[in-house]
Design a protein around this motif. Sequence first.
Motif, PDB file in Angstrom:
ATOM      1  N   VAL A  53       0.893  -1.155   0.000  1.00  0.00           N
ATOM      2  CA  VAL A  53       0.000   0.000   0.000  1.00  0.00           C
ATOM      3  C   VAL A  53       0.931   1.204   0.000  1.00  0.00           C
ATOM      4  O   VAL A  53       1.675   1.419   0.964  1.00  0.00           O
ATOM      5  N   VAL A  54       0.918   1.963  -1.098  1.00  0.00           N
ATOM      6  CA  VAL A  54       1.956   2.973  -1.336  1.00  0.00           C
ATOM      7  C   VAL A  54       1.342   4.360  -1.483  1.00  0.00           C
ATOM      8  O   VAL A  54       0.339   4.540  -2.180  1.00  0.00           O
ATOM      9  N   VAL A  55       1.999   5.333  -0.873  1.00  0.00           N
ATOM     10  CA  VAL A  55       1.623   6.733  -1.036  1.00  0.00           C
ATOM     11  C   VAL A  55       2.911   7.564  -1.115  1.00  0.00           C
ATOM     12  O   VAL A  55       3.929   7.196  -0.539  1.00  0.00           O
ATOM     13  N   MET A  56       2.842   8.665  -1.864  1.00  0.00           N
ATOM     14  CA  MET A  56       3.974   9.590  -1.963  1.00  0.00           C
ATOM     15  C   MET A  56       3.619  10.864  -1.189  1.00  0.00           C
ATOM     16  O   MET A  56       2.569  11.459  -1.425  1.00  0.00           O
ATOM     17  N   ILE A  57       4.507  11.223  -0.255  1.00  0.00           N
ATOM     18  CA  ILE A  57       4.296  12.379   0.617  1.00  0.00           C
ATOM     19  C   ILE A  57       5.616  13.121   0.794  1.00  0.00           C
ATOM     20  O   ILE A  57       6.639  12.710   0.254  1.00  0.00           O
ATOM     21  N   TYR A  58       5.608  14.166   1.593  1.00  0.00           N
ATOM     22  CA  TYR A  58       6.839  14.747   2.124  1.00  0.00           C
ATOM     23  C   TYR A  58       6.552  15.236   3.536  1.00  0.00           C
ATOM     24  O   TYR A  58       5.432  15.641   3.856  1.00  0.00           O
ATOM     25  N   THR A  59       7.550  15.142   4.399  1.00  0.00           N
ATOM     26  CA  THR A  59       7.308  15.318   5.830  1.00  0.00           C
ATOM     27  C   THR A  59       7.024  16.747   6.254  1.00  0.00           C
ATOM     28  O   THR A  59       6.408  16.955   7.298  1.00  0.00           O
ATOM     29  N   SER A  60       7.435  17.739   5.483  1.00  0.00           N
ATOM     30  CA  SER A  60       7.170  19.129   5.879  1.00  0.00           C
ATOM     31  C   SER A  60       5.857  19.655   5.312  1.00  0.00           C
ATOM     32  O   SER A  60       5.505  20.813   5.536  1.00  0.00           O
ATOM     33  N   CYS A  61       5.107  18.821   4.641  1.00  0.00           N
ATOM     34  CA  CYS A  61       3.814  19.197   4.070  1.00  0.00           C
ATOM     35  C   CYS A  61       2.844  19.548   5.199  1.00  0.00           C
ATOM     36  O   CYS A  61       2.765  18.847   6.205  1.00  0.00           O
ATOM     37  N   LYS A  62       2.099  20.608   4.994  1.00  0.00           N
ATOM     38  CA  LYS A  62       1.151  21.057   6.015  1.00  0.00           C
ATOM     39  C   LYS A  62      -0.312  20.848   5.627  1.00  0.00           C
ATOM     40  O   LYS A  62      -1.199  21.009   6.456  1.00  0.00           O
ATOM     41  N   VAL A  63      -0.577  20.504   4.365  1.00  0.00           N
ATOM     42  CA  VAL A  63      -1.963  20.436   3.912  1.00  0.00           C
ATOM     43  C   VAL A  63      -2.374  19.006   3.557  1.00  0.00           C
ATOM     44  O   VAL A  63      -3.057  18.343   4.326  1.00  0.00           O
ATOM     45  N   ALA A  64      -1.975  18.517   2.398  1.00  0.00           N
ATOM     46  CA  ALA A  64      -2.458  17.224   1.898  1.00  0.00           C
ATOM     47  C   ALA A  64      -1.813  16.030   2.599  1.00  0.00           C
ATOM     48  O   ALA A  64      -2.502  15.046   2.905  1.00  0.00           O
ATOM     49  N   SER A 155      -0.012  -5.895  -5.913  1.00  0.00           N
ATOM     50  CA  SER A 155      -0.024  -7.325  -5.599  1.00  0.00           C
ATOM     51  C   SER A 155       1.336  -7.732  -5.040  1.00  0.00           C
ATOM     52  O   SER A 155       2.321  -6.995  -5.183  1.00  0.00           O
ATOM     53  N   PRO A 156       1.431  -8.929  -4.444  1.00  0.00           N
ATOM     54  CA  PRO A 156       2.732  -9.417  -3.971  1.00  0.00           C
ATOM     55  C   PRO A 156       3.780  -9.504  -5.087  1.00  0.00           C
ATOM     56  O   PRO A 156       4.973  -9.488  -4.817  1.00  0.00           O
ATOM     57  N   GLY A 157       3.326  -9.563  -6.349  1.00  0.00           N
ATOM     58  CA  GLY A 157       4.242  -9.586  -7.489  1.00  0.00           C
ATOM     59  C   GLY A 157       4.554  -8.202  -8.041  1.00  0.00           C
ATOM     60  O   GLY A 157       5.274  -8.057  -9.016  1.00  0.00           O
ATOM     61  N   GLY A 158       3.990  -7.159  -7.418  1.00  0.00           N
ATOM     62  CA  GLY A 158       4.299  -5.787  -7.814  1.00  0.00           C
ATOM     63  C   GLY A 158       3.417  -5.194  -8.894  1.00  0.00           C
ATOM     64  O   GLY A 158       3.737  -4.154  -9.462  1.00  0.00           O
ATOM     65  N   ASP A 159       2.279  -5.835  -9.185  1.00  0.00           N
ATOM     66  CA  ASP A 159       1.356  -5.299 -10.191  1.00  0.00           C
ATOM     67  C   ASP A 159       0.338  -4.379  -9.530  1.00  0.00           C
ATOM     68  O   ASP A 159      -0.187  -4.699  -8.454  1.00  0.00           O
ATOM     69  N   LEU A 160       0.041  -3.267 -10.177  1.00  0.00           N
ATOM     70  CA  LEU A 160      -0.937  -2.316  -9.666  1.00  0.00           C
ATOM     71  C   LEU A 160      -2.326  -2.948  -9.688  1.00  0.00           C
ATOM     72  O   LEU A 160      -2.790  -3.418 -10.718  1.00  0.00           O
ATOM     73  N   LEU A 161      -2.978  -2.961  -8.526  1.00  0.00           N
ATOM     74  CA  LEU A 161      -4.315  -3.542  -8.394  1.00  0.00           C
ATOM     75  C   LEU A 161      -5.397  -2.480  -8.248  1.00  0.00           C
ATOM     76  O   LEU A 161      -6.528  -2.669  -8.698  1.00  0.00           O
ATOM     77  N   HIS A 162      -5.067  -1.390  -7.572  1.00  0.00           N
ATOM     78  CA  HIS A 162      -6.096  -0.407  -7.211  1.00  0.00           C
ATOM     79  C   HIS A 162      -5.423   0.921  -6.895  1.00  0.00           C
ATOM     80  O   HIS A 162      -4.310   0.951  -6.365  1.00  0.00           O
ATOM     81  N   GLN A 163      -6.114   2.006  -7.227  1.00  0.00           N
ATOM     82  CA  GLN A 163      -5.671   3.335  -6.810  1.00  0.00           C
ATOM     83  C   GLN A 163      -6.853   4.103  -6.263  1.00  0.00           C
ATOM     84  O   GLN A 163      -7.962   4.019  -6.789  1.00  0.00           O
ATOM     85  N   GLN A 164      -6.590   4.830  -5.197  1.00  0.00           N
ATOM     86  CA  GLN A 164      -7.585   5.688  -4.553  1.00  0.00           C
ATOM     87  C   GLN A 164      -7.069   7.108  -4.682  1.00  0.00           C
ATOM     88  O   GLN A 164      -5.959   7.409  -4.268  1.00  0.00           O
ATOM     89  N   GLU A 173     -13.113   0.623  -0.729  1.00  0.00           N
ATOM     90  CA  GLU A 173     -12.629  -0.098  -1.916  1.00  0.00           C
ATOM     91  C   GLU A 173     -11.146  -0.436  -1.799  1.00  0.00           C
ATOM     92  O   GLU A 173     -10.709  -1.512  -2.216  1.00  0.00           O
ATOM     93  N   THR A 174     -10.373   0.472  -1.243  1.00  0.00           N
ATOM     94  CA  THR A 174      -8.940   0.221  -1.055  1.00  0.00           C
ATOM     95  C   THR A 174      -8.734  -0.927  -0.082  1.00  0.00           C
ATOM     96  O   THR A 174      -7.931  -1.833  -0.338  1.00  0.00           O
ATOM     97  N   ILE A 175      -9.458  -0.925   1.009  1.00  0.00           N
ATOM     98  CA  ILE A 175      -9.355  -1.997   2.001  1.00  0.00           C
ATOM     99  C   ILE A 175      -9.772  -3.329   1.391  1.00  0.00           C
ATOM    100  O   ILE A 175      -9.107  -4.352   1.588  1.00  0.00           O
ATOM    101  N   ALA A 176     -10.836  -3.333   0.605  1.00  0.00           N
ATOM    102  CA  ALA A 176     -11.284  -4.568  -0.058  1.00  0.00           C
ATOM    103  C   ALA A 176     -10.209  -5.087  -1.005  1.00  0.00           C
ATOM    104  O   ALA A 176      -9.947  -6.300  -1.049  1.00  0.00           O
ATOM    105  N   ALA A 177      -9.547  -4.197  -1.747  1.00  0.00           N
ATOM    106  CA  ALA A 177      -8.481  -4.610  -2.673  1.00  0.00           C
ATOM    107  C   ALA A 177      -7.304  -5.211  -1.907  1.00  0.00           C
ATOM    108  O   ALA A 177      -6.729  -6.222  -2.322  1.00  0.00           O
ATOM    109  N   ILE A 178      -6.964  -4.611  -0.787  1.00  0.00           N
ATOM    110  CA  ILE A 178      -5.856  -5.119   0.045  1.00  0.00           C
ATOM    111  C   ILE A 178      -6.189  -6.501   0.577  1.00  0.00           C
ATOM    112  O   ILE A 178      -5.391  -7.434   0.469  1.00  0.00           O
TER     113      ILE A 178
END
Length: 184
Positions: A53-64, A155-164, A173-178
Amino acid sequence: MKKVIFFLSLLLVACKQPTTKVSDESIFNLTSTWHTEEGKSIQLKDLKGKVLVVVMIYTSCKVACPRLVADMQDIRKKVGNNDKVQYVLVTIDPETDTPEKLKAFAISKGMDGDEWTFLQGNPETVREFANVLSVKYKEISPMDFSHSNIISVFSPGGDLLHQQEGLGVNNRETIAAILQAAGH
């Protein structure tokens, strides 16, 4: 003696871990090197075998990013303890977000358990990975970025299954995909 060899052969076959196949579309085909919050150097293929379950962030972000982090924590809570799932947060600000800073951030958010991994790459590595995830980001001032808000499930093989996409959305839906990918 033949019976002993036959028995040992059966035992070896029974104990062999199943291999996770990697398709041409797998993120595990990316050969970039990353640094974890623990200071270890890894490649994405080192995460193979678990639902990611992957997300891109940055630690000094104040909003999103605080909302994305809260979404990841909510997803983790609702999925429950599951050693087949790994939560990965990738920084889009590798110049500022050192492994030490990522570790401090993880601790401050209660995300320093084994199921959480924070990754820092270099600007090229981050850009390549963002492109694979269809995450767009742009530096708008020093230490401030405009970026997509996407949580991806692999997936465990690295294929994209779902994006939220979005912040504070219903994670059902994300939880169901996981859970489906983890075999539950």
